[in-house]
Design a protein around this motif. Sequence first.
Motif, PDB file in Angstrom:
ATOM      1  N   THR A  91      93.346   5.848   5.597  1.00 21.91           N
ATOM      2  CA  THR A  91      94.526   5.288   4.946  1.00 21.91           C
ATOM      3  C   THR A  91      95.443   4.715   6.014  1.00 21.91           C
ATOM      4  N   SER A  92      96.280   3.789   5.592  1.00 24.37           N
ATOM      5  CA  SER A  92      97.332   3.295   6.476  1.00 24.37           C
ATOM      6  C   SER A  92      98.633   3.286   5.690  1.00 24.37           C
ATOM      7  N   ALA A  93      99.726   3.504   6.419  1.00 27.69           N
ATOM      8  CA  ALA A  93     101.048   3.573   5.801  1.00 27.69           C
ATOM      9  C   ALA A  93     102.089   3.192   6.850  1.00 27.69           C
ATOM     10  N   ALA A  94     103.310   3.007   6.407  1.00 27.58           N
ATOM     11  CA  ALA A  94     104.381   2.653   7.336  1.00 27.58           C
ATOM     12  C   ALA A  94     104.587   3.741   8.378  1.00 27.58           C
ATOM     13  N   HIS A  95     104.398   5.006   7.987  1.00 31.02           N
ATOM     14  CA  HIS A  95     104.654   6.135   8.880  1.00 31.02           C
ATOM     15  C   HIS A  95     103.468   7.095   8.886  1.00 31.02           C
ATOM     16  N   ARG A  96     103.277   7.806   9.976  1.00 33.06           N
ATOM     17  CA  ARG A  96     102.112   8.679  10.141  1.00 33.06           C
ATOM     18  C   ARG A  96     102.038   9.787   9.100  1.00 33.06           C
ATOM     19  N   GLY A  97     103.168  10.372   8.741  1.00 37.02           N
ATOM     20  CA  GLY A  97     103.151  11.453   7.762  1.00 37.02           C
ATOM     21  C   GLY A  97     102.596  11.000   6.425  1.00 37.02           C
TER      22      GLY A  97
END
Length: 148
Positions: free
Chosen positions: A106-112
């Motif tokens: 997955t990818s997201a704006a932030h690591r959490g």
Amino acid sequence: MAPESSGTAARVRLVDIRDTPLDVAEVLDAVGDEAAGGETVFVGRVRDHDGGRDVAALDYSAHPTAMSRLREVCEEVAARHDVRAVAAVHRTGALAIGDIAVVVATSAAHRGQAFDASRDLIDTLKAQVPIWKHQRFTDGVEEWVGTP
């Protein structure tokens, strides 16, 4: 807060079930996004033991509905999390110790956000996608895992 579901399908970038070796780089590339500050990948490999017994080898079998269910799981995870992209690929057929059985990313704006979504993706995949493991132990015992 999770994004609206209207963009969910677009965030599902790669979904597949294959009887050929899996490529971690392909899955990671699929979730690449310029707006993502965090990408996580989980690689599941065939280990040499389970439940205190030595594993010789195993086979994965998929129900005919497994591919559509895997896509649904990816869409559900994308709807539950604020992610840029999700990807999941699972292997079927005969696998040896050390072979890659599953890769999710997955990818997201932030690591959490990326970590949370990847954990949800692999856990939901394992619980809900009808892919079954037939383990063969070195002592000759065999068992099916994940069957109804």
